[in-house]
Design an enzyme around this catalytic site. Structure first.
Site, PDB file in Angstrom:
ATOM      1  N   LEU A 144       1.186  -1.420   0.082  1.00 33.06           N
ATOM      2  CA  LEU A 144       0.381  -0.196   0.086  1.00 33.06           C
ATOM      3  C   LEU A 144       0.728   1.651   0.418  1.00 33.06           C
ATOM      4  CD1 LEU A 144      -2.701  -0.806   2.479  1.00 33.06           C
ATOM      5  CD2 LEU A 144      -3.080  -0.885   0.429  1.00 33.06           C
ATOM      6  N   ASP A 145       0.249   1.876  -0.844  1.00 35.27           N
ATOM      7  CA  ASP A 145       1.214   3.347  -0.333  1.00 35.27           C
ATOM      8  C   ASP A 145       1.199   3.930   0.204  1.00 35.27           C
ATOM      9  OD1 ASP A 145       0.812   3.738  -2.978  1.00 35.27           O
ATOM     10  OD2 ASP A 145      -0.573   4.846  -4.087  1.00 35.27           O
ATOM     11  N   LYS A 146       2.250   5.302   1.215  1.00 38.77           N
ATOM     12  CA  LYS A 146       2.981   5.798   2.358  1.00 38.77           C
ATOM     13  C   LYS A 146       1.003   5.894   3.768  1.00 38.77           C
ATOM     14  CE  LYS A 146       4.925   8.941   4.394  1.00 38.77           C
ATOM     15  NZ  LYS A 146       5.663  10.351   4.350  1.00 38.77           N
ATOM     16  N   ARG A 249      -5.228   5.430  -8.009  1.00 43.21           N
ATOM     17  CA  ARG A 249      -5.157   7.215  -7.642  1.00 43.21           C
ATOM     18  C   ARG A 249      -5.001   7.537  -9.237  1.00 43.21           C
ATOM     19  NH1 ARG A 249       0.161   8.184  -4.134  1.00 43.21           N
ATOM     20  NH2 ARG A 249      -0.306  10.446  -3.874  1.00 43.21           N
TER      21      ARG A 249
END
Length: 325
Positions: A144-146, A249
């Site tokens: 997962l992204d930050k 995104r």
């Protein structure tokens, strides 16, 4: 196939049977589409060095696939003995002898990089599970992204790592996200658009029309409408059929509904008139299901919305939360 070189871990062995859907494609391009987290450059090296076989024999990256061919893939990864264990709260929601499921908070990255070599989930795994050093990425099979929150599954042994990685490869791991996006998305939409790294801003990815872009597939459905600062917003569910970097995104920005709070993919976002818009992308991995690698039972997990996202949704006067289903 030549033996794995010293200093490498064996990630997994995959066999891919070429169907009509995957025929008439360059082998390196096909593999870059179906195997997550491997660049086309690295795939070419794997083919050139014999880690990829075609019908039992060495082949070329430029080989054009044909229906019925069998591709065997071995993926090695160079060990990094400089990784340091770090005590972290991993927020486990499930654990057994084969795997664990983590509910990741915002502002925490999955693995070291970009100057952060200690405060990551990978470092936390090395601290809490020292034996995970024997596994690629300490057992992390997807990311997962930050600033994206939610569920991540991690393998605790080699067989589980191979099984979970193969399930992701075969798209049998089900991952569903909830996002708050700008604008009114009136109907379900299936987004099938290739993604490549932005050549101007290397931190971004973008939709690509070029053949070497990586195929990405997201199914988006509206849940409920609301308003933020007088602007229309939609709570949506996003089902991942592939797992490309920044996929949701990028796709949401490209269809004209960027995620609220996303400061990287914000084309088409209104300018907030005050500071009460969430300070990160309003994106949460709320549902995860897969087959248990040992007992073969179906496993399914959900994670409630984190407080900041729940508050933002409440402020938009939306009362339905997908994770409450």
């Amino acid at each position: 196939m030549e033996k794995l070189s010293p200093g490498y871990n064996h990630i997994g062995y995959f066999t891919i049977v070429i169907t009509n859907t995957y025929s008439n494609k360059r082998l390196d391009l096909l593999l870059s589409e179906v195997i997550n987290n491997l660049s086309r450059t690295r795939i070419k090296k794997l083919v050139d060095t014999g880690f990829v076989l075609l019908n039992g024999a060495k082949t070329e990256p430029s080989h054009i696939t044909r229906t019925g061919e069998i591709v065997e893939v071995n993926i090695p990864e160079l060990e990094d003995f400089s990784l340091k264990p770090k005590k972290l709260d991993l927020n486990l929601i499930y654990e057994d002898e084969n795997l664990l499921v983590i509910n990741k908070p915002a502002n925490l990255v999955m693995h070291p990089g970009n100057g952060n070599h200690e405060n990551t989930i990978l470092n936390g795994l090395l601290y809490q599970y020292p034996e995970s050093r024997k596994l690629p990425r300490a057992g992390i099979v997807h990311r997962l992204d930050k600033d994206t929150t939610g569920l991540v599954v991690v393998a605790k042994d080699q067989l589980s790592y191979v099984s979970l990685t193969e399930q992701i490869l075969k798209k049998s791991v089900k991952r569903c996200y909830v996002a708050l996006v700008w604008g009114e998305l009136q109907k379900e939409i299936e987004v099938k658009r290739r993604i490549e790294r932005d050549r101007v801003n290397r931190l971004r990815f973008r939709v690509s029309q070029r053949e070497n872009g990586r195929f990405a597939h997201t199914f988006v459905s509206p849940v409920e409408f609301g308003r933020l600062e007088g602007k229309r917003v939609t709570l949506v569910e996003c089902v991942l059929h592939t797992g490309r970097t920044h996929q949701i995104r990028v796709h949401m920005e490209d269809i004209g509904h960027p995620i609220v709070g996303d400061n990287l993919y914000k084309r088409g976002s209104p300018r907030p008139s005050r500071t009460m818009v969430i300070g990160r992308q309003a994106l949460h991995a709320f549902s995860l299901s897969f087959m248990h690698p040992a007992n073969k039972k179906d496993m399914a997990f959900t994670a409630s919305l984190p407080p900041d996202l729940k508050n933002q949704i409440n402020e938009a006067r939306i009362c339905h939360y997908p994770s409450s289903k």
